[in-house]
Write a protein that holds these residues in place. Structure first.
Motif, short mmCIF file in Angstrom:
data_model
loop_
_atom_site.label_atom_id
_atom_site.label_comp_id
_atom_site.label_asym_id
_atom_site.label_seq_id
_atom_site.Cartn_x
_atom_site.Cartn_y
_atom_site.Cartn_z
N ALA A 24 64.78 -10.80 11.57
CA ALA A 24 65.91 -10.29 12.36
C ALA A 24 66.20 -8.83 12.04
O ALA A 24 66.47 -8.02 12.93
CB ALA A 24 67.15 -11.15 12.12
N ALA A 25 66.15 -8.48 10.76
CA ALA A 25 66.42 -7.09 10.35
C ALA A 25 65.34 -6.15 10.88
O ALA A 25 65.65 -5.05 11.35
CB ALA A 25 66.52 -6.99 8.84
N ILE A 42 68.80 -8.23 4.20
CA ILE A 42 69.08 -7.41 5.38
C ILE A 42 69.35 -5.96 5.00
O ILE A 42 68.83 -5.03 5.61
CB ILE A 42 70.25 -8.01 6.19
N GLU A 48 75.06 -1.52 10.89
CA GLU A 48 73.82 -2.13 11.40
C GLU A 48 73.53 -3.42 10.66
O GLU A 48 73.13 -4.42 11.27
CB GLU A 48 72.66 -1.15 11.23
N CYS A 68 73.36 -7.21 12.29
CA CYS A 68 72.19 -8.06 12.09
C CYS A 68 72.58 -9.39 11.44
O CYS A 68 72.07 -10.44 11.81
CB CYS A 68 71.16 -7.33 11.23
N HIS A 125 65.90 -5.76 14.54
CA HIS A 125 67.08 -4.92 14.76
C HIS A 125 66.73 -3.45 14.55
O HIS A 125 67.13 -2.58 15.33
CB HIS A 125 68.20 -5.36 13.81
N GLU A 147 73.78 -11.68 13.95
CA GLU A 147 72.65 -12.24 14.70
C GLU A 147 71.98 -13.37 13.90
O GLU A 147 71.62 -14.40 14.46
CB GLU A 147 71.62 -11.15 14.99
#
Length: 165
Positions: A66-67, A20, A29, A33, A70, A36
């Motif tokens: 996901a990263a 990430i 951030e 993430c 995001h 999440e």
């Protein structure tokens, strides 16, 4: 699946953070993430299929996607904020009229310059050519170009009644 979420987070937490942070270097951030990703892992752990790849590969893919999502979301929010700022900075009718008048006065003042000086002014301030590039193309030094531009600006300032744009 024999592993529970706490075991997975304990075993793969460092790797998740590494993946990430490679995409989202800002700490806040990355933490958002990661939260999440934990939620996605909790929801999707039962659907993980060992035959499609190792658990580490699956977790890496979940983290990476996901990263990236995001980061895209952050970019869209920043873009929307910038558009909002531009919309907020749109001049009203009075300011627009003043800008038009200033532009007309500047064009008139530029017409008092020689053709050569006017071209130099436009190349520097309209086309944003560097002083070094202008000097090379004119066969002179940067210092000479800077001096000439200074005199042009001073003359325009006098023509405009001392007003600087």
């Amino acid at each position: 699946m024999a592993c529970d979420l706490e075991e997975i987070l304990s075993q793969y937490g460092g790797m998740m953070d590494y993946v990430i942070r490679g995409i989202l270097p800002q700490r806040q951030e990355a933490e958002e993430c990661l939260a999440e990703v934990r939620k996605k892992l909790a929801e999707g752990l039962s659907s993980y299929d060992l035959e499609r790849g190792s658990l580490a590969t699956w977790i890496t893919a979940v983290c990476r996607h996901a990263a990236i999502d995001h980061r895209r979301s952050l970019a869209r929010r920043r873009e929307a904020a910038m558009e909002e700022d531009v919309a907020d900075s749109t001049p009203g009718p009075e300011e627009a009229l003043l800008q038009k008048e200033r532009a007309l006065r500047l064009r008139q003042a530029l017409m008092t310059l020689s053709e050569r000086d006017r071209r130099l002014f436009y190349r520097k301030y309209y086309y944003l050519q560097s002083t070094a590039q202008l000097a090379a193309e004119l066969g002179t030094t940067e210092r000479a170009v800077e001096g000439k531009l200074y005199r042009i600006r001073k003359r325009l300032q006098r023509e405009l009644g001392g007003e600087m744009w």
